[in-house]
Design an enzyme around this catalytic site. Structure first.
Site, short mmCIF file in Angstrom:
data_model
loop_
_atom_site.label_atom_id
_atom_site.label_comp_id
_atom_site.label_asym_id
_atom_site.label_seq_id
_atom_site.Cartn_x
_atom_site.Cartn_y
_atom_site.Cartn_z
N SER A 143 0.87 -1.20 0.00
CA SER A 143 0.00 0.00 0.00
C SER A 143 0.89 1.23 0.00
O SER A 143 2.02 1.19 0.51
CB SER A 143 -0.85 0.01 1.28
OG SER A 143 -1.43 1.29 1.47
N TYR A 156 -0.76 -0.77 10.35
CA TYR A 156 -0.96 -1.09 8.93
C TYR A 156 0.25 -0.68 8.08
O TYR A 156 0.74 -1.45 7.26
CB TYR A 156 -2.23 -0.39 8.45
CG TYR A 156 -2.64 -0.68 7.03
CD1 TYR A 156 -3.30 -1.86 6.70
CD2 TYR A 156 -2.39 0.24 6.00
CE1 TYR A 156 -3.69 -2.11 5.38
CE2 TYR A 156 -2.78 -0.01 4.70
CZ TYR A 156 -3.44 -1.18 4.40
OH TYR A 156 -3.82 -1.43 3.11
N LYS A 160 2.75 -2.99 5.83
CA LYS A 160 2.90 -2.79 4.38
C LYS A 160 4.35 -2.44 4.01
O LYS A 160 4.83 -2.81 2.94
CB LYS A 160 1.92 -1.73 3.90
CG LYS A 160 0.45 -2.16 4.02
CD LYS A 160 0.17 -3.41 3.20
CE LYS A 160 -1.27 -3.83 3.23
NZ LYS A 160 -1.52 -5.06 2.44
P1 NAP Z 1 -11.44 -6.08 1.65
O1 NAP Z 1 -12.44 -5.68 0.62
O2 NAP Z 1 -11.73 -5.80 3.08
O3 NAP Z 1 -11.15 -7.65 1.46
C1 NAP Z 1 -10.26 -8.30 2.34
C2 NAP Z 1 -10.11 -9.73 1.90
O4 NAP Z 1 -9.12 -10.35 2.75
C3 NAP Z 1 -11.39 -10.57 2.05
O5 NAP Z 1 -11.47 -11.47 0.98
C4 NAP Z 1 -11.17 -11.32 3.36
O6 NAP Z 1 -11.84 -12.59 3.43
C5 NAP Z 1 -9.66 -11.54 3.29
N1 NAP Z 1 -9.03 -11.83 4.57
C6 NAP Z 1 -8.98 -11.05 5.68
N2 NAP Z 1 -8.30 -11.69 6.67
C7 NAP Z 1 -7.91 -12.89 6.17
C8 NAP Z 1 -7.21 -14.00 6.69
N3 NAP Z 1 -6.72 -13.98 7.93
N4 NAP Z 1 -7.02 -15.07 5.90
C9 NAP Z 1 -7.51 -15.10 4.63
N5 NAP Z 1 -8.18 -14.08 4.08
C10 NAP Z 1 -8.39 -12.98 4.83
O7 NAP Z 1 -10.02 -5.40 1.37
P2 NAP Z 1 -9.38 -4.78 0.03
O8 NAP Z 1 -9.56 -3.32 0.06
O9 NAP Z 1 -9.80 -5.55 -1.15
O10 NAP Z 1 -7.82 -5.04 0.31
C11 NAP Z 1 -7.09 -6.08 -0.31
C12 NAP Z 1 -5.61 -5.79 -0.13
O11 NAP Z 1 -5.29 -4.54 -0.75
C13 NAP Z 1 -5.19 -5.66 1.33
O12 NAP Z 1 -3.91 -6.24 1.51
C14 NAP Z 1 -5.14 -4.16 1.54
O13 NAP Z 1 -4.25 -3.81 2.56
C15 NAP Z 1 -4.63 -3.71 0.17
N6 NAP Z 1 -4.89 -2.31 -0.12
C16 NAP Z 1 -6.17 -1.84 -0.22
C17 NAP Z 1 -6.37 -0.49 -0.50
C18 NAP Z 1 -7.75 0.09 -0.64
O14 NAP Z 1 -7.86 1.32 -0.78
N7 NAP Z 1 -8.82 -0.70 -0.65
C19 NAP Z 1 -5.28 0.36 -0.67
C20 NAP Z 1 -3.99 -0.15 -0.55
C21 NAP Z 1 -3.81 -1.48 -0.29
P3 NAP Z 1 -13.38 -12.73 3.98
O15 NAP Z 1 -14.26 -12.13 2.92
O16 NAP Z 1 -13.60 -14.19 4.13
O17 NAP Z 1 -13.44 -11.96 5.26
#
Ligand code: NAP
Length: 248
Positions: A143, A156, A160
Protein backbone atom coordinates in the site's frame (compact mmCIF):
# COMPACT_ATOMS: atom_id res chain seq x y z
CA UNK A 1 -4.12 -8.65 -23.23
CA UNK A 2 -1.34 -10.75 -21.67
CA UNK A 3 -2.31 -14.43 -21.38
CA UNK A 4 -2.15 -16.54 -18.22
CA UNK A 5 -3.40 -19.67 -19.98
CA UNK A 6 -2.16 -22.86 -18.34
CA UNK A 7 -1.14 -21.10 -15.13
CA UNK A 8 -2.46 -21.97 -11.69
CA UNK A 9 -2.90 -18.99 -9.36
CA UNK A 10 -3.66 -18.74 -5.66
CA UNK A 11 -5.08 -15.41 -4.52
CA UNK A 12 -5.43 -14.89 -0.79
CA UNK A 13 -8.44 -12.88 0.37
CA UNK A 14 -10.18 -13.19 -2.99
CA UNK A 15 -13.78 -13.25 -1.76
CA UNK A 16 -14.14 -9.47 -1.95
CA UNK A 17 -12.54 -6.24 -3.07
CA UNK A 18 -9.14 -6.17 -4.77
CA UNK A 19 -8.53 -9.92 -4.37
CA UNK A 20 -11.83 -10.67 -6.09
CA UNK A 21 -10.91 -8.29 -8.91
CA UNK A 22 -7.56 -10.03 -9.36
CA UNK A 23 -9.22 -13.47 -9.37
CA UNK A 24 -11.71 -12.40 -12.07
CA UNK A 25 -8.97 -10.77 -14.18
CA UNK A 26 -6.61 -13.75 -13.94
CA UNK A 27 -9.44 -16.16 -14.85
CA UNK A 28 -10.39 -13.98 -17.81
CA UNK A 29 -6.80 -14.36 -19.01
CA UNK A 30 -6.96 -18.16 -18.77
CA UNK A 31 -5.50 -18.96 -15.33
CA UNK A 32 -7.05 -21.57 -13.06
CA UNK A 33 -7.74 -19.71 -9.84
CA UNK A 34 -7.90 -20.74 -6.19
CA UNK A 35 -10.11 -18.21 -4.39
CA UNK A 36 -8.97 -18.12 -0.77
CA UNK A 37 -11.21 -16.58 1.86
CA UNK A 38 -11.30 -16.31 5.63
CA UNK A 39 -14.95 -16.33 6.74
CA UNK A 40 -17.08 -15.21 3.81
CA UNK A 41 -17.86 -18.52 2.05
CA UNK A 42 -20.90 -17.14 0.28
CA UNK A 43 -18.91 -14.34 -1.40
CA UNK A 44 -16.04 -16.70 -2.29
CA UNK A 45 -18.47 -19.16 -3.89
CA UNK A 46 -20.08 -16.30 -5.81
CA UNK A 47 -16.63 -15.39 -7.24
CA UNK A 48 -16.12 -19.03 -8.28
CA UNK A 49 -19.61 -19.10 -9.86
CA UNK A 50 -18.92 -15.90 -11.79
CA UNK A 51 -15.65 -17.31 -13.13
CA UNK A 52 -17.14 -20.66 -14.16
CA UNK A 53 -20.21 -18.98 -15.71
CA UNK A 54 -17.78 -17.10 -17.96
CA UNK A 55 -16.04 -20.32 -19.00
CA UNK A 56 -13.13 -20.12 -16.53
CA UNK A 57 -11.89 -22.51 -13.89
CA UNK A 58 -11.83 -21.76 -10.15
CA UNK A 59 -12.40 -23.22 -6.72
CA UNK A 60 -12.77 -21.69 -3.26
CA UNK A 61 -10.63 -22.64 -0.28
CA UNK A 62 -11.11 -21.47 3.31
CA UNK A 63 -7.96 -20.68 5.25
CA UNK A 64 -6.87 -18.08 7.76
CA UNK A 65 -3.56 -17.40 6.06
CA UNK A 66 -2.05 -15.85 9.19
CA UNK A 67 -1.97 -19.33 10.73
CA UNK A 68 0.85 -21.60 9.58
CA UNK A 69 -1.13 -24.86 9.31
CA UNK A 70 -3.91 -23.18 7.34
CA UNK A 71 -1.54 -21.37 4.97
CA UNK A 72 0.18 -24.71 4.35
CA UNK A 73 -3.18 -26.40 3.71
CA UNK A 74 -4.07 -23.76 1.12
CA UNK A 75 -0.89 -24.40 -0.85
CA UNK A 76 -1.14 -28.18 -0.38
CA UNK A 77 -4.73 -28.13 -1.68
CA UNK A 78 -3.52 -26.26 -4.78
CA UNK A 79 -0.54 -28.49 -5.58
CA UNK A 80 -2.62 -31.62 -4.95
CA UNK A 81 -5.74 -30.54 -6.83
CA UNK A 82 -4.02 -28.70 -9.72
CA UNK A 83 -0.59 -30.41 -9.53
CA UNK A 84 1.24 -27.05 -9.62
CA UNK A 85 1.29 -23.48 -8.36
CA UNK A 86 2.62 -20.87 -10.76
CA UNK A 87 1.33 -17.63 -9.28
CA UNK A 88 0.78 -16.59 -5.66
CA UNK A 89 -0.88 -13.27 -4.89
CA UNK A 90 -0.56 -12.33 -1.21
CA UNK A 91 -3.52 -9.99 -1.00
CA UNK A 92 -5.36 -10.78 2.26
CA UNK A 93 -5.35 -7.73 4.49
CA UNK A 94 -7.14 -5.92 7.29
CA UNK A 95 -6.98 -2.57 9.05
CA UNK A 96 -7.41 -1.70 12.74
CA UNK A 97 -6.80 2.05 12.57
CA UNK A 98 -6.31 4.24 15.61
CA UNK A 99 -3.88 6.77 17.01
CA UNK A 100 -0.99 5.02 18.73
CA UNK A 101 -2.04 6.02 22.25
CA UNK A 102 -5.41 4.29 21.78
CA UNK A 103 -4.27 1.35 19.63
CA UNK A 104 -4.34 -1.95 21.47
CA UNK A 105 -1.39 -4.35 21.17
CA UNK A 106 -3.83 -6.98 19.78
CA UNK A 107 -4.75 -4.55 16.96
CA UNK A 108 -1.07 -4.29 16.12
CA UNK A 109 -0.65 -8.08 16.19
CA UNK A 110 -3.78 -8.81 14.10
CA UNK A 111 -2.71 -6.43 11.36
CA UNK A 112 0.91 -7.60 11.27
CA UNK A 113 -0.14 -11.24 11.29
CA UNK A 114 -2.86 -10.92 8.65
CA UNK A 115 -0.99 -8.61 6.29
CA UNK A 116 2.68 -9.59 6.69
CA UNK A 117 3.02 -12.95 8.42
CA UNK A 118 0.50 -14.47 5.99
CA UNK A 119 2.57 -13.39 2.97
CA UNK A 120 5.66 -14.94 4.50
CA UNK A 121 3.84 -18.18 5.38
CA UNK A 122 2.14 -18.62 1.99
CA UNK A 123 5.33 -17.80 0.09
CA UNK A 124 7.36 -20.22 2.22
CA UNK A 125 4.82 -22.95 1.47
CA UNK A 126 4.68 -22.19 -2.27
CA UNK A 127 8.35 -21.75 -3.21
CA UNK A 128 9.26 -25.44 -2.94
CA UNK A 129 6.90 -26.33 -5.79
CA UNK A 130 7.91 -23.23 -7.80
CA UNK A 131 11.62 -24.02 -7.36
CA UNK A 132 11.08 -27.57 -8.60
CA UNK A 133 9.36 -26.20 -11.68
CA UNK A 134 11.88 -23.39 -12.05
CA UNK A 135 9.02 -20.99 -12.59
CA UNK A 136 7.01 -18.74 -10.33
CA UNK A 137 5.42 -15.36 -9.86
CA UNK A 138 4.81 -14.00 -6.36
CA UNK A 139 2.91 -10.73 -6.13
CA UNK A 140 2.49 -9.03 -2.78
CA UNK A 141 -0.16 -6.38 -2.27
CA UNK A 142 1.35 -3.58 -0.25
CA UNK A 143 0.00 0.00 0.00
CA UNK A 144 1.12 3.57 -0.40
CA UNK A 145 0.69 3.70 3.42
CA UNK A 146 3.76 1.46 3.59
CA UNK A 147 5.70 3.98 1.48
CA UNK A 148 4.44 7.35 2.72
CA UNK A 149 3.04 6.49 6.15
CA UNK A 150 -0.44 7.44 7.27
CA UNK A 151 -1.56 8.91 10.60
CA UNK A 152 -3.71 6.40 12.47
CA UNK A 153 -2.12 3.46 10.68
CA UNK A 154 1.10 2.75 12.57
CA UNK A 155 0.23 -0.96 12.55
CA UNK A 156 -0.96 -1.09 8.93
CA UNK A 157 1.90 1.02 7.54
CA UNK A 158 4.43 -1.14 9.39
CA UNK A 159 2.88 -4.29 7.88
CA UNK A 160 2.90 -2.79 4.38
CA UNK A 161 6.47 -1.45 4.67
CA UNK A 162 7.40 -4.91 5.91
CA UNK A 163 5.87 -6.39 2.76
CA UNK A 164 8.21 -4.25 0.67
CA UNK A 165 11.34 -5.42 2.50
CA UNK A 166 10.08 -8.99 2.35
CA UNK A 167 9.46 -8.67 -1.42
CA UNK A 168 13.00 -7.43 -2.11
CA UNK A 169 14.71 -10.03 0.08
CA UNK A 170 12.75 -12.95 -1.35
CA UNK A 171 13.27 -11.64 -4.89
CA UNK A 172 17.04 -11.78 -4.35
CA UNK A 173 16.84 -15.18 -2.66
CA UNK A 174 14.97 -17.05 -5.41
CA UNK A 175 15.78 -15.14 -8.59
CA UNK A 176 18.20 -17.85 -9.71
CA UNK A 177 15.24 -20.29 -9.83
CA UNK A 178 13.37 -18.09 -12.32
CA UNK A 179 10.87 -16.98 -9.69
CA UNK A 180 10.03 -13.29 -9.62
CA UNK A 181 8.73 -11.49 -6.54
CA UNK A 182 7.12 -8.08 -6.90
CA UNK A 183 4.73 -5.83 -5.01
CA UNK A 184 1.78 -3.73 -6.09
CA UNK A 185 1.10 -0.60 -4.01
CA UNK A 186 -2.46 0.60 -4.47
CA UNK A 187 -3.55 4.07 -3.50
CA UNK A 188 -7.16 4.66 -2.41
CA UNK A 189 -9.61 2.11 -3.87
CA UNK A 190 -13.25 1.81 -2.81
CA UNK A 191 -13.77 -1.58 -1.12
CA UNK A 192 -15.14 -2.81 2.21
CA UNK A 193 -11.76 -1.81 3.70
CA UNK A 194 -12.21 1.87 2.85
CA UNK A 195 -15.99 2.29 2.68
CA UNK A 196 -16.24 3.69 6.21
CA UNK A 197 -13.66 6.45 5.77
CA UNK A 198 -15.19 9.85 6.52
CA UNK A 199 -16.53 11.92 3.64
CA UNK A 200 -14.11 14.65 4.74
CA UNK A 201 -11.08 12.36 4.31
CA UNK A 202 -12.39 11.06 0.98
CA UNK A 203 -12.79 14.60 -0.38
CA UNK A 204 -9.46 15.68 1.10
CA UNK A 205 -7.71 12.67 -0.47
CA UNK A 206 -8.69 13.79 -3.96
CA UNK A 207 -6.81 17.05 -3.46
CA UNK A 208 -3.46 15.26 -3.08
CA UNK A 209 -3.99 12.53 -5.71
CA UNK A 210 -2.53 13.95 -8.94
CA UNK A 211 -5.13 12.10 -11.02
CA UNK A 212 -7.77 13.56 -8.63
CA UNK A 213 -9.79 10.36 -8.22
CA UNK A 214 -9.70 7.03 -6.39
CA UNK A 215 -8.54 3.93 -8.26
CA UNK A 216 -10.77 1.13 -9.50
CA UNK A 217 -10.35 -2.47 -8.35
CA UNK A 218 -9.82 -3.46 -12.01
CA UNK A 219 -6.88 -1.03 -12.30
CA UNK A 220 -5.08 -2.87 -9.48
CA UNK A 221 -5.94 -6.20 -11.11
CA UNK A 222 -4.42 -5.14 -14.46
CA UNK A 223 -1.10 -4.35 -12.73
CA UNK A 224 -1.11 -7.71 -10.93
CA UNK A 225 -1.94 -9.52 -14.18
CA UNK A 226 0.99 -7.86 -15.93
CA UNK A 227 3.42 -8.83 -13.15
CA UNK A 228 2.03 -12.40 -13.28
CA UNK A 229 2.57 -12.67 -17.03
CA UNK A 230 5.49 -14.06 -19.03
CA UNK A 231 6.06 -10.55 -20.39
CA UNK A 232 7.13 -9.40 -16.90
CA UNK A 233 9.82 -12.09 -16.64
CA UNK A 234 12.70 -9.63 -16.26
CA UNK A 235 11.07 -7.61 -13.48
CA UNK A 236 11.75 -8.65 -9.89
CA UNK A 237 11.98 -6.90 -6.52
CA UNK A 238 9.92 -4.05 -7.92
CA UNK A 239 7.20 -2.05 -6.18
CA UNK A 240 4.60 -0.90 -8.71
CA UNK A 241 2.56 2.03 -7.40
CA UNK A 242 -1.00 2.06 -8.77
CA UNK A 243 -2.09 5.19 -7.01
CA UNK A 244 -2.87 7.96 -9.48
CA UNK A 245 0.57 9.44 -8.76
CA UNK A 246 0.04 9.90 -5.02
CA UNK A 247 3.34 8.50 -3.77
CA UNK A 248 5.70 9.72 -6.51
P1 NAP B 1 -11.44 -6.08 1.65
O1 NAP B 1 -12.44 -5.68 0.62
O2 NAP B 1 -11.73 -5.80 3.08
O3 NAP B 1 -11.15 -7.65 1.46
C1 NAP B 1 -10.26 -8.30 2.34
C2 NAP B 1 -10.11 -9.73 1.90
O4 NAP B 1 -9.12 -10.35 2.75
C3 NAP B 1 -11.39 -10.57 2.05
O5 NAP B 1 -11.47 -11.47 0.98
C4 NAP B 1 -11.17 -11.32 3.36
O6 NAP B 1 -11.84 -12.59 3.43
C5 NAP B 1 -9.66 -11.54 3.29
N1 NAP B 1 -9.03 -11.83 4.57
C6 NAP B 1 -8.98 -11.05 5.68
N2 NAP B 1 -8.30 -11.69 6.67
C7 NAP B 1 -7.91 -12.89 6.17
C8 NAP B 1 -7.21 -14.00 6.69
N3 NAP B 1 -6.72 -13.98 7.93
N4 NAP B 1 -7.02 -15.07 5.90
C9 NAP B 1 -7.51 -15.10 4.63
N5 NAP B 1 -8.18 -14.08 4.08
C10 NAP B 1 -8.39 -12.98 4.83
O7 NAP B 1 -10.02 -5.40 1.37
P2 NAP B 1 -9.38 -4.78 0.03
O8 NAP B 1 -9.56 -3.32 0.06
O9 NAP B 1 -9.80 -5.55 -1.15
O10 NAP B 1 -7.82 -5.04 0.31
C11 NAP B 1 -7.09 -6.08 -0.31
C12 NAP B 1 -5.61 -5.79 -0.13
O11 NAP B 1 -5.29 -4.54 -0.75
C13 NAP B 1 -5.19 -5.66 1.33
O12 NAP B 1 -3.91 -6.24 1.51
C14 NAP B 1 -5.14 -4.16 1.54
O13 NAP B 1 -4.25 -3.81 2.56
C15 NAP B 1 -4.63 -3.71 0.17
N6 NAP B 1 -4.89 -2.31 -0.12
C16 NAP B 1 -6.17 -1.84 -0.22
C17 NAP B 1 -6.37 -0.49 -0.50
C18 NAP B 1 -7.75 0.09 -0.64
O14 NAP B 1 -7.86 1.32 -0.78
N7 NAP B 1 -8.82 -0.70 -0.65
C19 NAP B 1 -5.28 0.36 -0.67
C20 NAP B 1 -3.99 -0.15 -0.55
C21 NAP B 1 -3.81 -1.48 -0.29
P3 NAP B 1 -13.38 -12.73 3.98
O15 NAP B 1 -14.26 -12.13 2.92
O16 NAP B 1 -13.60 -14.19 4.13
O17 NAP B 1 -13.44 -11.96 5.26
Amino acid sequence: MTSLTGRVAVITGASRGIGKGIALEFAKRGAKVVVNYHSNAESANAVVDEITANGGSASAFQADVSIEEQANELIKYTTTHYEQIDILVNNAGVTRDNVIMLMKPEDFDTVINTNLRSAWLCSKAAVRSMMRKRYGRIINITSISGIMGQAGQTNYSASKAGIIGFTKSLAREIASRNITVNAVAPGFVLTDLTKDLSEELVNQSKTFIPLARWGEVAEIAYAAAFLASDEAGYITGHVLNVDGGTAM
